[in-house]
Write a protein that holds these residues in place. Structure first.
Motif, short mmCIF file in Angstrom:
data_model
loop_
_atom_site.label_atom_id
_atom_site.label_comp_id
_atom_site.label_asym_id
_atom_site.label_seq_id
_atom_site.Cartn_x
_atom_site.Cartn_y
_atom_site.Cartn_z
N THR A 1 0.92 -1.23 0.12
CA THR A 1 -0.03 0.18 0.24
C THR A 1 0.99 1.41 -0.01
OG1 THR A 1 -0.07 0.03 2.36
CG2 THR A 1 -1.89 -1.04 1.22
N LYS B 1 1.15 3.88 2.14
CA LYS B 1 1.93 4.41 3.45
C LYS B 1 2.31 2.81 4.23
CE LYS B 1 0.55 7.70 6.13
NZ LYS B 1 0.00 8.59 7.02
N GLN B 2 3.19 2.47 3.68
CA GLN B 2 3.65 1.15 4.35
C GLN B 2 4.51 1.36 5.70
OE1 GLN B 2 6.11 -1.47 2.00
NE2 GLN B 2 4.81 -2.99 2.08
N LYS B 3 4.51 0.50 6.53
CA LYS B 3 5.26 0.58 7.70
C LYS B 3 6.08 -0.83 7.63
CE LYS B 3 3.46 4.08 10.25
NZ LYS B 3 4.31 5.13 10.69
N HIS C 1 -3.53 -6.51 8.40
CA HIS C 1 -3.09 -5.09 8.48
C HIS C 1 -2.37 -4.92 7.05
CE1 HIS C 1 -4.55 -4.19 12.57
NE2 HIS C 1 -3.88 -5.65 12.91
N PRO C 2 -3.00 -4.58 5.96
CA PRO C 2 -2.31 -4.50 4.84
C PRO C 2 -1.27 -3.32 4.75
CG PRO C 2 -4.69 -3.74 4.45
CD PRO C 2 -4.50 -4.33 6.21
N GLU C 3 -1.13 -2.61 5.59
CA GLU C 3 0.04 -1.63 5.61
C GLU C 3 1.08 -2.12 6.23
OE1 GLU C 3 -2.44 -1.57 7.68
OE2 GLU C 3 -1.95 -0.78 9.57
N LEU C 4 1.31 -3.06 6.92
CA LEU C 4 2.28 -3.55 7.52
C LEU C 4 3.06 -4.55 6.48
CD1 LEU C 4 1.15 -4.51 11.06
CD2 LEU C 4 2.22 -2.57 10.33
N LYS C 5 4.46 -4.40 6.57
CA LYS C 5 5.44 -5.36 6.08
C LYS C 5 6.29 -5.77 7.14
CE LYS C 5 8.45 -6.32 2.48
NZ LYS C 5 9.58 -5.84 1.63
#
Ligand SMILES: Nc1ncnc2c1ncn2[C@@H]1O[C@H](COP(=O)(O)OP(=O)(O)OP(=O)(O)O)[C@@H](O)[C@H]1O
Ligand SMILES: [Mg+2]
Lengths: 324, 504, 317
Positions: free
Chosen positions: C34, C36-38, C66-70
């Motif tokens: 996404t 704003k990736q974290k 949580h799609p923003e987490l990597k």
């Protein structure tokens, strides 16, 4: 003391010594029950099967450090194919045995064709095979819990072959794995004392250059030794998986050391050229009884390790005294 | 008596596993004498020496060194008393450098244990110079040929300033010029008052260097006498227990068609050096012929044998023809299958598997013919080994005895026996009688005659000139990898050959 | 020479191919990138143990929500210094948060402190570090679990019976805690520990020790093992002796494909969960990203799994 000139005799004395300890510390008579001996034989069989292959390799003046990892790898493959894929044992067993043999042959090729040190080549195989076992299993035990696509588990029964291998026969008096070990020992015995290739193994271990100049097919002989060592490791892996009812990628961790100890305590020389399967069987019994006696007496871990170290050193020292 | 008696051994007895190998042997050594110890293979000479220098410490009898009763518990013990041995089977460590070998166990070091390498090096050079040897002392021992190794071994013994020096067949790997050098060294040691025990099977040496001779037979003491009283026939009689008039059997070659032909043979240095060790050599051997290949150290004759046999793999270019069939060089196994076999010149390193039995060694190259479907036919194998052992008169308790417990000469016979079992067409013999006693030598010569009569072709390398002259039908001489001369049996003389061998 | 090399490569490819199929089975939910990736760095001290593999798996599952987490996973292969280096890499790569399951306290304390002082939130899982220079510690309490097991056993046996205790490595903290907690739990009852032995967490070892216990004692009512594979090994030994019906087996860990499966199959009477905290760690990190300040210490609650409740996800202790 002409009797003591024979290596078998000296190996038997070490065993007798351990047995005397057993008679003395018999844990309220537990040592006198046949089941204790049966269970000892069951427990030591996997190690002894590895010891059979190790004997061949050590006689050629080599060493195979990879057998423990191969137990893990083949146990995982066996469980994966038979439990999770549900393939027939008639298909799975040959495949797994082949995989073990192939790994042994790869080590053998590195050693004989490309003249790598056996220690290094099999160390590489040891690391590689353990890695392969973890990778194939995803780091988890391959058991009867089959992961479904939605993240849940489906539980299946172990295939019949598991129960067959981990069963006991003759009125529950002997474990199938012990019988498998006896068969492996028989095969190795015939090879070493009746077949041409066995003689070649002794010759290579005694003096490789003289053997080569006598027309001994050195490369082929070593391939056979390491290939069989891999095959026996696969047999041990299947036995291990069947007894645990699962394929553990960590299975067989540091088993190679026990296998080497079994061979050496028997009196087979690490320098090569001397030894035999009879000695390895005695060595297996010695280690097996030692562990059993410590276990039924519930001796603490620290004492066990120290005692085992002392007994191994004493047994090998005793083997040495013949030089005089 | 005014002469100084260095050593007295009285009523020495020794047995292995209840087999007597020595009983009631007496031996005496004066300072400034060379005392020859003679006897057949397995007579017990090496065993007596091993008792003297502390290798075996269980024995009967007494040893007096300078009138003091001694009992040595180790080689170290004996060395401290001034006794040193140059063993029949060399005891150098191949993986160490020359210096390290020379100073093994008595390194020159400072207080902290730090090695004084440069001191050691110059000392080593000095020692070797006494033997007329100039080599790079930092090279590994394994890089040097047999004869140099032998010299290093001698230097090692000289290094400890011994009073009693024992040579157990020192010349079995040396060429004539090296032998001459060795004898000069021995003369020098004599003058310095050392006593020397010298074991050899070579008649010429006995009379050349010896002062007195003691003879053993089957572990028994036969007698001692000065060399002037003990003439050759009597000596042989003492040794073998019967008359032997001739050293060499008569040889009447029956030559047939060409058996083995080698054209333009060149061999790269097996140690990886830049120069070829054999350069463009061609020769033919006929059925029933013995072709002698003469040459000094470094001539490349041994390398030629090894190259032809396949020891070095493909490092060789040559056109090779056996029985009119041309073939490419292969492995030793392939050579053996073609009927080409090689008796190597170092039985310990490349000839025998010492921890296997006589029987197992004898049948090793021909094991296929003693097995069916891979199973060894043990009875047939043992029978064959027995026949071979009787034929070559290998002295042993049984064919199951380990070869390393045999005497040196008998080991050599086992090495020869294993090739005999393969029924070869062509036999390359590199020092076939190394360490073999007079009687057995005679038998080996007779065997060579018999085999060639049956059509075998033999190539022979030997450092014993009389043997070369008596046994070869033709001799080619090599120098630095090339052929410098060729003689027929009638033309050949020791001088001509030596001359050609030195490049002249 | 070339053909041999080819054979070698071919052979390894076959092995690889075998593994390929397998990887489909293990869950590998893809993280959709996404805007704003974290990025979270996860350093695991050792992936050799199934329990730790499960921890990573739990993190994976939680993070997938949580799609923003990597999450970047690292395995220190049981080497403290390697783990230090991995955390240093995370710091210099500038990750947004670190989850670490440390091998040992002392060697890892300084590097975790560095990260914490640089402003990177650090969640420490399972084993503690020294001092308080970290954001949050999440862990379960082996002593409590051992005690709960002890109490459960007292109730189950009615306060009477002979017990075999198969201990994990007694030189390790979990082994010591599961032992002392258990002893505290059965205190005051008439339960007798008739046989105890180290089985080093290993199933074949447990089986061997159990065989010895069976050979010595006619009456065994219960086997308490410090982990589920140990309990399973003991069960196999009893089954081989035909005595598995005479006694019951209790283990610890409660992993889905080990303890819970054994409970389901009726092999174990109970398995006490030793939670991995993977999900809680991800939740905590999400909270931090959302601006909430987490508690300094979160003690995980665990489940007990028995035949009746295993399908319903167990019962909270
Ligand atoms: N360790 C041993 N065990 C058994 N027999 C042995 C052992 N060592 C030597 N022998 C026997 O002792 C006898 C004498 O051997 P020895 O080596 O002394 O002979 P030798 O006179 O030196 O012969 P050669 O001239 O061949 O070197 C031989 O028959 C040999 O087989
Ligand atoms: Mg000798």
């Amino acid at each position: 003391m002409k009797f003591l000139k024979k290596p078998e005799a000296r190996a038997l004395i070490a065993l007798a010594f351990v047995l005397i300890i057993g008679f003395t510390f018999n844990a309220d008579g537990a040592f006198f029950k046949w089941t204790t001996h049966r269970d000892m034989l069951r427990y030591i069989s996997v190690f002894a099967i590895l010891g059979c292959g190790m004997t061949l390799v050590i006689i050629t003046a080599g060493i195979d450090l990879s057998v423990g990892s191969l137990v893990g790898l083949t146990a995982v493959l066996f469980s994966l194919f038979s439990i999770q894929y549900g393939w027939s044992p008639w298909l799975v067993i040959p495949i797994v045995l082949l995989a073990g043999t192939a790994c042994g042959l790869i080590s053998g090729t590195l050693i004989s064709k490309w003249e790598m040190q056996p220690f290094i080549a099999t160390l590489a195989m040891m690391v590689f095979a353990r890695g392969a076992a973890k990778w194939i299993s995803g780091g988890q035990k391959v058991s009867t819990a089959v992961l479904q696509n939605d993240g849940s588990y489906k539980y299946v029964n172990v295939p019949e072959i598991y129960n067959f291998i981990s069963a006991k026969v003759l009125h529950n008096n002997i474990a199938i794995v012990t019988i498998i070990f006896i068969i492996c020992a028989g095969v190795a015995y015939i090879l070493l004392s009746k077949l041409r290739w066995g003689r070649y193994m002794f010759a290579i271990g005694g003096n490789e250059e003289a053997a080569r100049l006598s027309g001994v097919p050195v490369v082929m002989t070593k391939l056979i030794a390491y290939g069989l060592c891999g095959l026996f490791a696969a047999v041990a892996g299947i036995c291990q998986a069947a007894q645990e009812q699962q394929g553990d990628p960590e299975a067989g961790m540091s088993y190679e050391l026990t296998a080497i100890a079994i061979v050496v305590i028997g009196g087979t020389s690490l320098a090569g050229g001397r030894g035999g399967i009879g000695l390895t069987i005695i060595g297996a019994l010695t280690i097996g009884y030692l562990e059993k006696i410590l276990s039924i007496n519930a001796v603490g871990e620290a004492y066990r390790l120290m005692l085992t170290g002392v007994i191994i050193a004493a047994a090998v020292l005793f083997q040495k005294t013949r030089k005089k | 008596m005014t002469e100084n008696i260095l050593l007295k051994m009285m009523n020495i007895g020794k047995s292995f596993a209840s087999v007597n190998v020595l009983s009631n042997v007496n031996f005496e050594l004066k300072s400034g004498e060379v005392h020859i110890l003679a006897g057949e293979n397995g007579a017990g000479k090496s065993t007596l020496i091993k008792i003297l220098c502390g290798v075996y410490n269980e024995y009967k009898g007494e040893i007096f060194v300078q009138n003091k009763l001694c009992k040595f518990n180790s080689v170290h013990d004996a060395a401290r008393t001034g006794i040193t041995v140059i063993h029949q089977e060399l005891s150098l460590i191949n993986e160490l450098s020359v210096v390290d070998n020379l100073f093994l166990g008595r390194e020159i070091s400072g207080k902290t244990g730090w090695l004084k390498r440069s001191v050691q090096e110059s000392e080593a050079k000095k020692l070797l110079a006494r033997l007329g040897l100039e080599i790079d002392v930092n090279k590994y021992v394994e890089e040097f040929p047999m004869s140099v190794k032998q010299m290093i071994e001698i230097a090692k013994a000289l290094a400890i300033d011994a009073k009693i020096i024992i040579f157990d067949e020192p010349t079995s790997a040396l060429n004539e010029p090296d032998v001459v050098k060795l004898f000069e060294i021995i003369q020098n040691l004599k003058k310095q008052g050392c006593g020397i025990v010298y074991i050899t099977h070579k008649m010429k040496e006995i009379y050349n260097i010896g002062d007195r001779i003691t003879v053993l037979r089957d572990g028994n003491y036969i007698g001692t006498d000065s060399k002037d009283n003990l003439l050759r026939n009597k000596l042989v009689n003492w040794m073998v227990g019967r008359e032997m008039t001739q050293q060499f059997p008569e040889r009447i070659p029956k030559l047939g068609k060409t058996k083995f032909q080698v054209d333009n043979c060149s061999i790269d240095d097996p140690a990886g050096g830049p120069f070829k060790v054999v350069k463009d050599i061609s020769f033919k051997v006929r059925e029933g012929e013995i072709l002698g290949i003469a040459g000094l150290q470094g001539s490349g004759n041994s390398e030629l044998f090894n190259g032809l046999f396949g020891t070095y793999g493909k490092n060789i270019s040559a056109k090779m023809i056996i029985d009119d069939i041309e073939y490419k060089i292969g492995t030793p196994a392939q050579s053996i299958n073609r009927g080409l076999t090689l008796l190597t010149n170092d039985r310990k390193l490349t000839g025998l598997v010492l921890n296997m039995s006589i029987a197992d060694n004898v049948t090793l190259p021909s094991l296929k013919s003693f097995s069916k479907n891979g199973f060894i036919k043990r009875n047939e194998e043992l029978n064959a080994a027995k026949i071979c052992s009787e034929r070559l008169r290998i002295k042993s308790h049984s064919v199951l005895q380990e070869t390393q417990t045999l005497s040196g000469g008998n080991q050599q016979k086992v090495a020869l026996g294993k090739w005999w079992e393969t029924n070869p067409k062509i036999l390359l013999l590199d020092e076939p009688t190394k360490g073999v006693d007079v009687g057995a030598k005679h038998e080996i010569y007779e065997l060579m005659n018999e085999w060639t009569n049956e059509g075998m072709a033999i190539l022979l390398i030997t450092s014993e000139m009389p043997e070369l002259l008596a046994m070869s039908d033709r001799i080619i001489v090599m120098h630095l990898g090339q052929v410098t001369a060729e003689f027929t049996r009638e033309e050949a003389t020791q001088e001509k050959i030596l001359n050609a061998a030195m490049g002249g | 020479m070339k053909t041999k090399l080819f054979l070698l490569i071919a052979a390894s490819l076959i092995i690889l191919a075998c593994g390929k199929k397998e990887s489909k089975i293990t869950t590998a939910q893809k993280v959709k990138p996404t805007v704003k990736q974290k990025i979270i760095g996860m350093s695991q001290c050792n992936l050799g143990e199934p329990w730790r593999v499960q921890m990573n798996e739990d993190i994976k599952l939680a993070a997938a929500k949580h799609p923003e987490l990597k999450v970047i996973y690292k395995d220190a292969q049981n080497d403290s210094l390697k783990q230090v280096a991995q955390i240093e890499e995370f710091i210099s790569a500038g990750v947004d948060a670190i989850i670490v399951s440390p091998k040992e306290a002392a060697p890892l304390t300084p590097v975790i402190k560095t990260a914490f002082e640089k402003g990177i939130p650090v969640v420490v899982l399972d084993r503690r570090v020294n001092g308080d220079k970290y954001t949050c510690f999440i862990g379960a309490d082996n002593k409590k679990i051992g005690k709960a097991a002890g109490e459960w056993i007292v109730k189950k046996l009615g306060g009477n019976g002979n017990i075999v205790e198969l201990k994990g490595l007694m030189t390790s903290t979990p082994g010591q805690d599961r032992h002392s907690g258990f002893r505290a739990g059965i205190k005051g009852s008439n339960l007798k520990i008739i046989f105890e032995a180290d089985m080093k967490w290993l199933e074949p070892q447990a089986r061997k020790e159990m065989e010895s216990a069976l050979a010595r004692f006619k009456n065994i009512d219960l086997v308490y093992a410090h982990n589920d594979p140990g309990a399973h090994g003991a069960y196999l030994a009893a089954k081989a002796a035909g005595r598995e019906k005479e006694m019951i087996f209790v283990g610890i860990d409660g992993l889905p494909q080990e303890g819970r499966m054994y409970v389901k199959q009726g092999i174990l009477a109970a398995s006490f969960e030793y939670p991995t905290g993977g999900k809680e760690a991800v939740d905590t990190v999400v909270d931090i990203f959302g601006g909430k300040k987490p508690e300094k210490e979160i003690t995980l609650k665990s489940h007990v799994f028995t035949k009746d409740n295993v399908d319903k996800g167990g019962k909270w202790l």
